[in-house]
Enzyme design. Structure first.
Site, PDB file in Angstrom:
ATOM      1  N   TYR A 137       0.828  -1.222   0.000  1.00 13.37           N
ATOM      2  CA  TYR A 137       0.000   0.000   0.000  1.00 13.37           C
ATOM      3  C   TYR A 137       0.859   1.268   0.000  1.00 13.37           C
ATOM      4  CZ  TYR A 137      -3.642  -3.247   1.668  1.00 13.37           C
ATOM      5  OH  TYR A 137      -4.505  -4.311   1.828  1.00 13.37           O
TER       6      TYR A 137
ATOM      7  N   HIS B 293       0.736 -11.812   2.503  1.00 16.86           N
ATOM      8  CA  HIS B 293      -0.353 -11.082   1.825  1.00 16.86           C
ATOM      9  C   HIS B 293      -1.139 -11.941   0.834  1.00 16.86           C
ATOM     10  CE1 HIS B 293      -1.519  -6.733   0.587  1.00 16.86           C
ATOM     11  NE2 HIS B 293      -2.530  -7.542   0.421  1.00 16.86           N
TER      12      HIS B 293
HETATM   13  N1  NAP Z   1      -5.451  -8.769   2.207  1.00 16.37           N
HETATM   14  C1  NAP Z   1      -5.758  -8.314   1.025  1.00 16.37           C
HETATM   15  O1  NAP Z   1      -5.367  -8.854  -0.021  1.00 16.37           O
HETATM   16  C2  NAP Z   1      -6.637  -7.097   0.918  1.00 16.37           C
HETATM   17  C3  NAP Z   1      -7.269  -6.791  -0.309  1.00 16.37           C
HETATM   18  C4  NAP Z   1      -8.109  -5.691  -0.356  1.00 16.37           C
HETATM   19  C5  NAP Z   1      -8.289  -4.898   0.771  1.00 16.37           C
HETATM   20  N2  NAP Z   1      -7.648  -5.185   1.942  1.00 16.37           N
HETATM   21  C6  NAP Z   1      -7.822  -4.337   3.160  1.00 16.37           C
HETATM   22  O2  NAP Z   1      -9.209  -4.184   3.426  1.00 16.37           O
HETATM   23  C7  NAP Z   1      -9.545  -2.810   3.471  1.00 16.37           C
HETATM   24  C8  NAP Z   1     -10.972  -2.573   3.040  1.00 16.37           C
HETATM   25  O3  NAP Z   1     -11.202  -3.020   1.728  1.00 16.37           O
HETATM   26  P1  NAP Z   1     -11.357  -2.055   0.459  1.00 16.37           P
HETATM   27  O4  NAP Z   1     -10.614  -0.807   0.701  1.00 16.37           O
HETATM   28  O5  NAP Z   1     -11.012  -2.874  -0.733  1.00 16.37           O
HETATM   29  O6  NAP Z   1     -12.921  -1.784   0.325  1.00 16.37           O
HETATM   30  P2  NAP Z   1     -14.170  -1.502   1.276  1.00 16.37           P
HETATM   31  O7  NAP Z   1     -13.733  -1.113   2.629  1.00 16.37           O
HETATM   32  O8  NAP Z   1     -15.117  -2.624   1.108  1.00 16.37           O
HETATM   33  O9  NAP Z   1     -14.844  -0.264   0.516  1.00 16.37           O
HETATM   34  C9  NAP Z   1     -14.202   0.979   0.378  1.00 16.37           C
HETATM   35  C10 NAP Z   1     -15.094   1.870  -0.480  1.00 16.37           C
HETATM   36  O10 NAP Z   1     -16.347   2.083   0.202  1.00 16.37           O
HETATM   37  C11 NAP Z   1     -16.602   3.478   0.324  1.00 16.37           C
HETATM   38  N3  NAP Z   1     -17.216   3.715   1.630  1.00 16.37           N
HETATM   39  C12 NAP Z   1     -16.684   3.494   2.859  1.00 16.37           C
HETATM   40  N4  NAP Z   1     -17.560   3.811   3.828  1.00 16.37           N
HETATM   41  C13 NAP Z   1     -18.676   4.258   3.210  1.00 16.37           C
HETATM   42  C14 NAP Z   1     -19.923   4.732   3.676  1.00 16.37           C
HETATM   43  N5  NAP Z   1     -20.203   4.821   4.975  1.00 16.37           N
HETATM   44  N6  NAP Z   1     -20.842   5.105   2.741  1.00 16.37           N
HETATM   45  C15 NAP Z   1     -20.582   5.030   1.429  1.00 16.37           C
HETATM   46  N7  NAP Z   1     -19.413   4.563   0.919  1.00 16.37           N
HETATM   47  C16 NAP Z   1     -18.463   4.191   1.809  1.00 16.37           C
HETATM   48  C17 NAP Z   1     -15.238   4.143   0.240  1.00 16.37           C
HETATM   49  O11 NAP Z   1     -15.369   5.423  -0.313  1.00 16.37           O
HETATM   50  P3  NAP Z   1     -14.877   6.744   0.481  1.00 16.37           P
HETATM   51  O12 NAP Z   1     -13.417   6.579   0.693  1.00 16.37           O
HETATM   52  O13 NAP Z   1     -15.263   7.839  -0.438  1.00 16.37           O
HETATM   53  O14 NAP Z   1     -15.657   6.757   1.779  1.00 16.37           O
HETATM   54  C18 NAP Z   1     -14.493   3.225  -0.722  1.00 16.37           C
HETATM   55  O15 NAP Z   1     -14.767   3.571  -2.055  1.00 16.37           O
HETATM   56  C19 NAP Z   1      -8.476  -2.185   2.569  1.00 16.37           C
HETATM   57  O16 NAP Z   1      -8.419  -0.789   2.699  1.00 16.37           O
HETATM   58  C20 NAP Z   1      -7.246  -2.923   3.006  1.00 16.37           C
HETATM   59  O17 NAP Z   1      -6.767  -2.424   4.243  1.00 16.37           O
HETATM   60  C21 NAP Z   1      -6.830  -6.281   2.028  1.00 16.37           C
END
Ligand code: NAP
Length: 275
Positions: A48, A106
């Protein structure tokens, strides 16, 4: 927000802040603010490119280090033992922390024997660089293999989990071995916001679709790490402990799963097919 799950000796806060695609000042400010609001868990990764800012945010929050559960993840190109040890130390240097709470592999890397990688991960733990170790994006077969090969207990498998994806088999395998499931992309990268079923159930509870989606996961004992770049969303994303979904609602949400529900389709080159 302080509720935790126990897994093989670790206590993992059920809600954390995801930080993928957050960087620079925004990242540091979001982490700081989240911790000030009561978040006790922050998720980052080498890939990241924001470990420095995550560390800054943790320090700026002014809280006690022991109260925050910090996770980072080793990128698969660093899975040879010597690379793993070096890159773990580099992560700590960027974070400016003596240890992380959880260090994950990861993605599986089929080009390096898993036993060697897990041996190095365990060594890093024994040297005090990580309080706990675990895996991410491991399917059922690889979970079984990792549990068998790891010299130290694995405490979690971080996988994509939300209502649109059926992860029953992976969740069952984790439970069999006492691993916590940490749900990444728990709001399906934003898709939960406009789902009519989640919206309707939310109305009955005075909650948003996102809150219903996150509640559905934590009510199953699954930790969630939603990510937002908007400070005003931090509080509502964590306000999921003051209501409960009925059995019918839980089942109705589970029926939203469909075969193309996965939202993160990256696989480190050569990763075996999903179960
Ligand atoms: N281990 C792995 O391989 C892996 C892979 C993917 C992700 N991850 C981890 O998991 C975390 C979360 O997953 P993610 O970032 O993929 O997606 P997520 O948390 O499912 O969704 C993030 C999206 O949702 C929106 N959002 C968040 N809160 C909201 C709300 N209350 N109302 C409306 N929209 C909202 C955000 O927009 P805004 O920013 O505009 O609010 C963003 O576009 C990552 O950040 C990372 O730390 C790990």
């Amino acid at each position: 927000m302080t509720e935790t799950i126990e897994a093989n000796g670790a206590r993992i806060p059920l809600v954390g802040l995801g930080t993928w695609e957050l960087g620079g000042r925004t990242c540091a400010r979001l982490v700081e603010q989240a911790l000030r609001l009561g978040y006790r868990h922050v998720d980052t990764a080498q890939i990241y490119d924001n470990e420095r800012e995550v560390g800054e945010g943790v320090r700026a929050s002014g809280g006690r280090r022991a109260d925050v559960f910090v996770t980072t993840k080793i990128w698969p190109s660093h899975f040879k033992p010597r690379d793993l040890e070096r890159s773990a130390k580099e992560s700590l240097a960027r974070l400016r922390l003596p240890e992380v709470d959880l260090l994950l592999l990861h993605w599986p890397n089929p080009h390096v024997p898993l036993a060697e990688t897990l041996g190095a991960l365990a060594k890093v733990k024994r040297e005090g660089l990580a309080r706990h170790i675990g895996i991410s994006n491991f399917n059922v077969r690889l979970i079984e293999e990792a549990v068998r090969l790891s010299p130290e207990p694995l405490v979690c498998n971080q996988v994509e989990a939300h209502p649109f994806l059926d992860q029953t088999k992976v969740i069952e395998a984790c439970r069999r071995h006492g691993l916590a499931v940490v749900a990444y992309s728990p709001i399906a990268r934003g898709q939960a916001v406009r789902d009519p079923v989640l919206i309707e159930i939310g109305k009955a509870h005075g909650k948003s679709a996102v809150q219903v989606c996150l509640r559905w996961l934590v009510q199953q004992g699954i930790a969630v790490i939603p990510r937002t770049a908007k400070i005003e969303r931090l509080e509502s994303n964590a306000a999921i402990f003051d209501f409960a979904l009925s059995d019918d609602e839980m089942a109705r949400i589970a029926r939203l799963a469909h075969p193309r529900g996965r939202v993160v389709n990256f696989a480190f080159s050569g990763t075996p097919e999903w179960d």
